[in-house]
Design a protein around this motif. Structure first.
Motif, PDB file in Angstrom:
ATOM      1  N   ALA A  30      -3.073  -5.329   5.733  1.00  0.00           N
ATOM      2  CA  ALA A  30      -4.357  -4.684   6.036  1.00  0.00           C
ATOM      3  C   ALA A  30      -5.003  -4.170   4.754  1.00  0.00           C
ATOM      4  CB  ALA A  30      -4.131  -3.530   7.001  1.00  0.00           C
ATOM      5  N   GLY A  31      -6.310  -4.290   4.683  1.00  0.00           N
ATOM      6  CA  GLY A  31      -7.040  -3.759   3.536  1.00  0.00           C
ATOM      7  C   GLY A  31      -7.977  -4.789   2.957  1.00  0.00           C
ATOM      8  N   ASN A  38       0.485   4.800  -2.623  1.00  0.00           N
ATOM      9  CA  ASN A  38       1.366   3.778  -2.033  1.00  0.00           C
ATOM     10  C   ASN A  38       1.516   2.580  -2.960  1.00  0.00           C
ATOM     11  OD1 ASN A  38      -1.365   3.210  -1.482  1.00  0.00           O
ATOM     12  ND2 ASN A  38      -0.892   2.008   0.333  1.00  0.00           N
ATOM     13  N   HIS A  73      -5.768  -7.354  -1.482  1.00  0.00           N
ATOM     14  CA  HIS A  73      -4.580  -8.205  -1.270  1.00  0.00           C
ATOM     15  C   HIS A  73      -5.001  -9.609  -1.675  1.00  0.00           C
ATOM     16  CE1 HIS A  73      -2.473  -5.069   0.991  1.00  0.00           C
ATOM     17  NE2 HIS A  73      -3.598  -4.847   1.644  1.00  0.00           N
ATOM     18  N   SER A  89       0.989   2.666   7.471  1.00  0.00           N
ATOM     19  CA  SER A  89       0.033   1.633   7.045  1.00  0.00           C
ATOM     20  C   SER A  89       0.712   0.796   5.978  1.00  0.00           C
ATOM     21  CB  SER A  89      -1.264   2.292   6.563  1.00  0.00           C
ATOM     22  OG  SER A  89      -2.251   1.320   6.363  1.00  0.00           O
ATOM     23  N   THR A  90      -0.017   0.411   4.921  1.00  0.00           N
ATOM     24  CA  THR A  90       0.594  -0.406   3.871  1.00  0.00           C
ATOM     25  C   THR A  90       1.529   0.456   3.021  1.00  0.00           C
ATOM     26  OG1 THR A  90      -1.477  -1.626   3.820  1.00  0.00           O
ATOM     27  CG2 THR A  90       0.066  -2.034   2.024  1.00  0.00           C
ATOM     28  N   HIS A 108      -7.184   2.001  -3.741  1.00  0.00           N
ATOM     29  CA  HIS A 108      -5.811   1.528  -3.978  1.00  0.00           C
ATOM     30  C   HIS A 108      -5.905   0.493  -5.096  1.00  0.00           C
ATOM     31  CE1 HIS A 108      -4.285   3.161  -0.065  1.00  0.00           C
ATOM     32  NE2 HIS A 108      -5.526   2.933   0.307  1.00  0.00           N
ATOM     33  N   ARG A 127      -3.416  -0.328  -7.046  1.00  0.00           N
ATOM     34  CA  ARG A 127      -2.164  -1.131  -7.032  1.00  0.00           C
ATOM     35  C   ARG A 127      -1.251  -1.015  -8.237  1.00  0.00           C
ATOM     36  NH1 ARG A 127      -2.554  -1.348  -1.771  1.00  0.00           N
ATOM     37  NH2 ARG A 127      -3.898  -2.950  -0.926  1.00  0.00           N
ATOM     38  N   CYS A 157      -7.969  -4.149   8.529  1.00  0.00           N
ATOM     39  CA  CYS A 157      -7.755  -2.935   7.744  1.00  0.00           C
ATOM     40  C   CYS A 157      -7.266  -1.837   8.684  1.00  0.00           C
ATOM     41  CB  CYS A 157      -9.052  -2.504   7.063  1.00  0.00           C
ATOM     42  SG  CYS A 157     -10.416  -2.308   8.220  1.00  0.00           S
ATOM     43  N   ASN A 158      -6.636  -0.843   8.097  1.00  0.00           N
ATOM     44  CA  ASN A 158      -6.165   0.309   8.872  1.00  0.00           C
ATOM     45  C   ASN A 158      -6.869   1.569   8.415  1.00  0.00           C
ATOM     46  OD1 ASN A 158      -4.300  -1.512   9.904  1.00  0.00           O
ATOM     47  ND2 ASN A 158      -2.670  -0.844   8.509  1.00  0.00           N
ATOM     48  N   HIS A 217      -4.323  10.024   6.343  1.00  0.00           N
ATOM     49  CA  HIS A 217      -4.563   8.791   7.089  1.00  0.00           C
ATOM     50  C   HIS A 217      -4.098   9.089   8.505  1.00  0.00           C
ATOM     51  CE1 HIS A 217      -4.336   4.206   7.465  1.00  0.00           C
ATOM     52  NE2 HIS A 217      -3.985   4.682   8.651  1.00  0.00           N
TER      53      HIS A 217
HETATM   54  O1  DOR Z   1      -6.169  -1.087   5.373  1.00  0.00           O
HETATM   55  C1  DOR Z   1      -5.518  -0.357   4.650  1.00  0.00           C
HETATM   56  N1  DOR Z   1      -4.957  -0.803   3.515  1.00  0.00           N
HETATM   57  N2  DOR Z   1      -5.329   0.908   5.019  1.00  0.00           N
HETATM   58  C2  DOR Z   1      -4.472   1.720   4.350  1.00  0.00           C
HETATM   59  O2  DOR Z   1      -4.303   2.821   4.766  1.00  0.00           O
HETATM   60  C3  DOR Z   1      -3.721   1.221   3.202  1.00  0.00           C
HETATM   61  C4  DOR Z   1      -4.408   0.111   2.577  1.00  0.00           C
HETATM   62  C5  DOR Z   1      -3.531  -0.630   1.571  1.00  0.00           C
HETATM   63  O3  DOR Z   1      -2.939   0.037   0.735  1.00  0.00           O
HETATM   64  O4  DOR Z   1      -3.502  -1.848   1.614  1.00  0.00           O
END
Ligand code: DOR
Length: 446
Positions: free
Chosen positions: A327-328, A94, A313, A152-153, A62, A64, A281-282, A178
């Protein structure tokens, strides 16, 4: 013409380790031999007996951009990835605007041009309402279609059963998922709120984003893929129980494959106590037994690919309470080093590392002429020094977000040199500033 001789390296490639010289001409590997005389006009890099690998191809990042560039962008994060030996990456949808139309996808390729240190590919995101875009997608336009079958995010949940059915029926390329069941998670969140109020401890994260939530969703994805005979790649698996869902056949014989990410191979849930939001995190990091089962599955072939899910992040964003902290975690700069530590600990072999981190994503996504060290193929290479340790500090972190969950850890190996399309992009602890990354070419149709 760019000419580069990499001499005296231990090439780890296609299940073998052998002592060679490698000659790069232009953007390609021209020759691999036991001893190559220095060609006229060639720059020589003395490998000093270090390991030479194909650059890692990370199928889940990701970075961003567009829209969330205060956390990271294609330039900063691809540079950090190159410093970590990742020479190609596949980026998630995303962002803002979401990459859920072919137009947004084309825009993203345009934004990436001439700004990425490594080679890039982008996913088209699935939503509950973009099936016509998905049907119209041409092979090669995207690395795959990403479906968040759990929230998720970002606002990208695909949970409508009819939509999911159509997605698996019509996806023209591989679907990557996911998998976490949102209703299960929402119920767990309510229960945690009831018990702790807003101050839910981060140690609850693996209980909220539970093993049951993962299993319910991954088994559903697999049922759908089987029903429609589609190509499915389940991302970032985290639990022992899910391992029973996957076959240990070689990836060339499977239509359903699996990925694990380095943080799930590295941490276990006991670390939430100390690291809290930094490793939120996810899907969540689970039990030590799960981590062990993931390493076993990586070894026996039920897991096909190792990736990062690099998800930066800012430190300020991460300071929030459990529900507020996103999360992440950022990972690309140290992913290969975590895997070298697993090699040093005897948990995986070097040949397996290269297979799962470099070869497998090239095969599963049909990446053209990358992922292997072969004459005539693109020169995407990394030299790893197994004898010089590397300590992560706040100062040597290259991510835009400026932090790493590994700060203070000393890895047993270090990245010596990274080469993308024949160009040295990282050497002697510094980026060279050369930006040779190109759009990846994908050829795999469903
Ligand atoms: O922890 C995560 N962060 N899992 C995800 O699926 C998305 C990611 C994010 O984009 O921050």
């Amino acid at each position: 013409m760019n000419k580069l001789l990499i001499s005296n390296v231990r090439l780890v490639n296609e299940g073998e380790i052998r002592d060679v010289d490698v000659f790069v001409e232009g953007d390609r590997i021209a020759r691999i031999d036991s001893s190559i005389r220095v060609p006229e006009g060639a720059r020589v890099i003395d490998g000093g007996g270090k390991y030479l690998l194909p650059g890692m191809i990370d199928d889940q990042v990701h970075f961003r951009e567009p829209g969330l560039t205060h956390k990271g962008d294609l330039a900063t994060e691809s540079a950090a990835a190159a410093a970590g030996g990742i020479t190609s990456f596949m980026d998630m949808p995303n962002v803002n605007p979401l990459t859920t139309t072919r137009q947004a996808l084309a825009d993203k390729y345009r934004i990436a041009a001439n700004r990425c240190t490594g080679n890039y590919g982008f996913y088209l995101g699935a939503t509950n309402s973009n099936i016509e875009e998905i049907k119209a997608l041409q092979v090669g336009e995207a690395c795959g279609i990403k479906a968040f079958m759990g929230a998720s995010t970002g606002d990208m949940l695909v949970d409508d059963p009819d939509t999911l059915d159509k997605l698996f029926e019509h996806a023209p390329v591989i679907v990557v998922t996911h998998c976490e069941d949102s209703p299960t998670i929402w119920a767990n969140e309510d229960a945690a709120k009831e018990k702790f109020g807003e101050e839910v401890p981060f140690t609850e994260h693996p209980k909220i984003r539970s093993a049951e939530a993962c299993y319910a969703s991954s088994s559903m994805a697999i049922d759908l893929a089987r029903r429609h005979d589609s190509l499915l790649h389940v991302l970032h698996l985290t639990t022992e129980k899910e391992m029973a869902l996957f076959s240990s056949a070689h990836r060339s014989e499977k239509r359903i494959t699996a990925e694990v990410c380095v943080h799930h191979l590295w941490f276990d849930e006991s670390r939430y106590e100390q690291l809290g939001a930094k490793i939120k995190c996810n899907p969540a990091i689970k039990r030590a037994e799960d981590r062990k089962a993931l390493i076993k599955a990586l070894n026996d072939g039920r897991i096909d690919i190792v990736a990062t899910d690099h998800a930066p992040h800012t430190a300020e964003e991460k300071e929030g309470t459990y529900f507020k902290a996103p999360a992440g975690l950022p990972l690309v700069q140290h992913a290969l080093l975590t895997l070298f530590d697993l090699v040093a600990a005897g948990q995986i072999s070097l040949e397996l590392l290269v297979d799962r981190a470099c070869h497998a994503s090239a095969d599963l996504f049909g990446v053209q002429e990358r992922g292997y060290v072969r004459e005539g193929w693109f020169a995407d290479l990394v030299i790893v020094d197994p004898a010089t340790p590397y300590c992560v500090t706040a100062e040597n972190v290259l991510y835009k977000c400026g932090w790493s969950p590994f700060e203070g850890h000393e890895f047993s190996a270090s990245i010596d040199t990274t080469i993308v399309n024949g160009k040295v992009v990282y050497r002697d602890g510094s980026l060279t500033g050369v930006i040779p990354g190109r759009s990846l070419e994908f050829s795999r149709a469903r």
